[in-house]
Design a protein around this motif. Sequence first.
Motif, PDB file in Angstrom:
ATOM      1  N   ALA A  54       0.819  -1.210   0.000  1.00  0.00           N
ATOM      2  CA  ALA A  54       0.000   0.000   0.000  1.00  0.00           C
ATOM      3  C   ALA A  54       0.854   1.261   0.000  1.00  0.00           C
ATOM      4  N   HIS A  55       0.356   2.295  -0.671  1.00  0.00           N
ATOM      5  CA  HIS A  55       0.930   3.643  -0.640  1.00  0.00           C
ATOM      6  C   HIS A  55       2.365   3.724  -1.151  1.00  0.00           C
ATOM      7  N   VAL A  56       2.710   2.949  -2.152  1.00  0.00           N
ATOM      8  CA  VAL A  56       4.032   3.039  -2.771  1.00  0.00           C
ATOM      9  C   VAL A  56       3.925   4.002  -3.949  1.00  0.00           C
ATOM     10  N   TYR A  57       4.933   4.870  -4.102  1.00  0.00           N
ATOM     11  CA  TYR A  57       4.934   5.888  -5.147  1.00  0.00           C
ATOM     12  C   TYR A  57       6.134   5.673  -6.061  1.00  0.00           C
ATOM     13  N   LEU A  58       5.875   5.414  -7.347  1.00  0.00           N
ATOM     14  CA  LEU A  58       6.929   5.245  -8.350  1.00  0.00           C
ATOM     15  C   LEU A  58       6.691   6.258  -9.455  1.00  0.00           C
ATOM     16  N   ASP A  59       7.708   7.095  -9.734  1.00  0.00           N
ATOM     17  CA  ASP A  59       7.521   8.108 -10.756  1.00  0.00           C
ATOM     18  C   ASP A  59       8.849   8.386 -11.444  1.00  0.00           C
ATOM     19  N   GLY A 109      21.848  -2.736  -7.408  1.00  0.00           N
ATOM     20  CA  GLY A 109      22.060  -4.112  -7.859  1.00  0.00           C
ATOM     21  C   GLY A 109      20.987  -5.076  -7.381  1.00  0.00           C
ATOM     22  N   ASP A 110      21.402  -6.299  -7.041  1.00  0.00           N
ATOM     23  CA  ASP A 110      20.501  -7.397  -6.693  1.00  0.00           C
ATOM     24  C   ASP A 110      20.651  -7.804  -5.225  1.00  0.00           C
ATOM     25  N   ASP A 111      19.570  -8.390  -4.680  1.00  0.00           N
ATOM     26  CA  ASP A 111      19.596  -9.055  -3.374  1.00  0.00           C
ATOM     27  C   ASP A 111      19.999  -8.131  -2.228  1.00  0.00           C
ATOM     28  N   ASN A 112      19.505  -6.906  -2.253  1.00  0.00           N
ATOM     29  CA  ASN A 112      19.792  -5.929  -1.206  1.00  0.00           C
ATOM     30  C   ASN A 112      18.620  -5.815  -0.243  1.00  0.00           C
ATOM     31  N   TYR A 113      18.918  -5.342   0.966  1.00  0.00           N
ATOM     32  CA  TYR A 113      17.895  -5.141   1.999  1.00  0.00           C
ATOM     33  C   TYR A 113      18.047  -3.739   2.558  1.00  0.00           C
ATOM     34  N   PHE A 114      17.076  -2.876   2.242  1.00  0.00           N
ATOM     35  CA  PHE A 114      17.088  -1.494   2.691  1.00  0.00           C
ATOM     36  C   PHE A 114      16.030  -1.331   3.774  1.00  0.00           C
ATOM     37  N   MET A 115      16.471  -1.127   5.007  1.00  0.00           N
ATOM     38  CA  MET A 115      15.539  -1.021   6.133  1.00  0.00           C
ATOM     39  C   MET A 115      14.857   0.351   6.141  1.00  0.00           C
ATOM     40  N   ALA A 116      13.877   0.490   7.011  1.00  0.00           N
ATOM     41  CA  ALA A 116      13.007   1.665   7.059  1.00  0.00           C
ATOM     42  C   ALA A 116      13.775   2.975   7.137  1.00  0.00           C
ATOM     43  N   TYR A 117      13.224   3.972   6.465  1.00  0.00           N
ATOM     44  CA  TYR A 117      13.704   5.356   6.474  1.00  0.00           C
ATOM     45  C   TYR A 117      15.067   5.553   5.816  1.00  0.00           C
ATOM     46  N   ARG A 122      12.091  -1.428   2.646  1.00  0.00           N
ATOM     47  CA  ARG A 122      11.164  -1.345   3.775  1.00  0.00           C
ATOM     48  C   ARG A 122      10.489   0.034   3.828  1.00  0.00           C
ATOM     49  N   GLU A 123       9.677   0.230   4.845  1.00  0.00           N
ATOM     50  CA  GLU A 123       8.818   1.399   4.957  1.00  0.00           C
ATOM     51  C   GLU A 123       9.593   2.715   4.872  1.00  0.00           C
ATOM     52  N   TYR A 161       4.732   3.158   1.817  1.00  0.00           N
ATOM     53  CA  TYR A 161       5.270   4.512   1.821  1.00  0.00           C
ATOM     54  C   TYR A 161       6.664   4.638   1.210  1.00  0.00           C
ATOM     55  N   SER A 162       7.072   3.673   0.409  1.00  0.00           N
ATOM     56  CA  SER A 162       8.308   3.826  -0.358  1.00  0.00           C
ATOM     57  C   SER A 162       8.063   4.854  -1.459  1.00  0.00           C
ATOM     58  N   SER A 163       9.089   5.655  -1.766  1.00  0.00           N
ATOM     59  CA  SER A 163       9.008   6.654  -2.820  1.00  0.00           C
ATOM     60  C   SER A 163      10.240   6.502  -3.703  1.00  0.00           C
TER      61      SER A 163
END
Length: 151
Positions: free
Chosen positions: A46-51, A112-120, A93-94, A65-67
């Motif tokens: 929900a609420h993901v923004y891709l532009d 790249g590939d297989d990354n994990y980006f935590m909140a904020y 993440r959020e 809430y990812s932008s």
Amino acid sequence: MGKPETVVHPSAQVDSSAQLGSGVYIGPFSIVGPEVTIHNNTRLDAHVYLDGRVEIGEENHFFPYSSIGTDPQDTAYQQEPTQVRIGNRNLFREFMTVNRGTSKETGLTDIGDDNYFMAYSHIAHDCRIGSHVVFINGVTLGGHCRVDDYV
């Protein structure tokens, strides 16, 4: 067996020019702009923004809430046609943000590939992120940064 079904929630707004692969899920109240390409089996909660000019590989997951792909935060930016490219199997993440590149370099923010980006977390313009990288909560990169594989 056929291709997995692409599902777009009725409250989501997906521009008719956006390109969606098979098995893509677009969640409630998400917005997908006209120059966005999303490859197979990627999920937008929900609420993901891709532009902007954004290309997203396969099997990525964007939490609420990812932008992604918004204008770079650079005062010299003058609406040049820059882009974001994202590989496969990444977790965003959020409240994760990623900005497009600028004309100061190649105009590309590249992940790249297989990354994990935590909140904020934030990836600014013209950054290059390798593969198998983990950003803990709140990691912020200014423009033109490089992060190698397995950091």
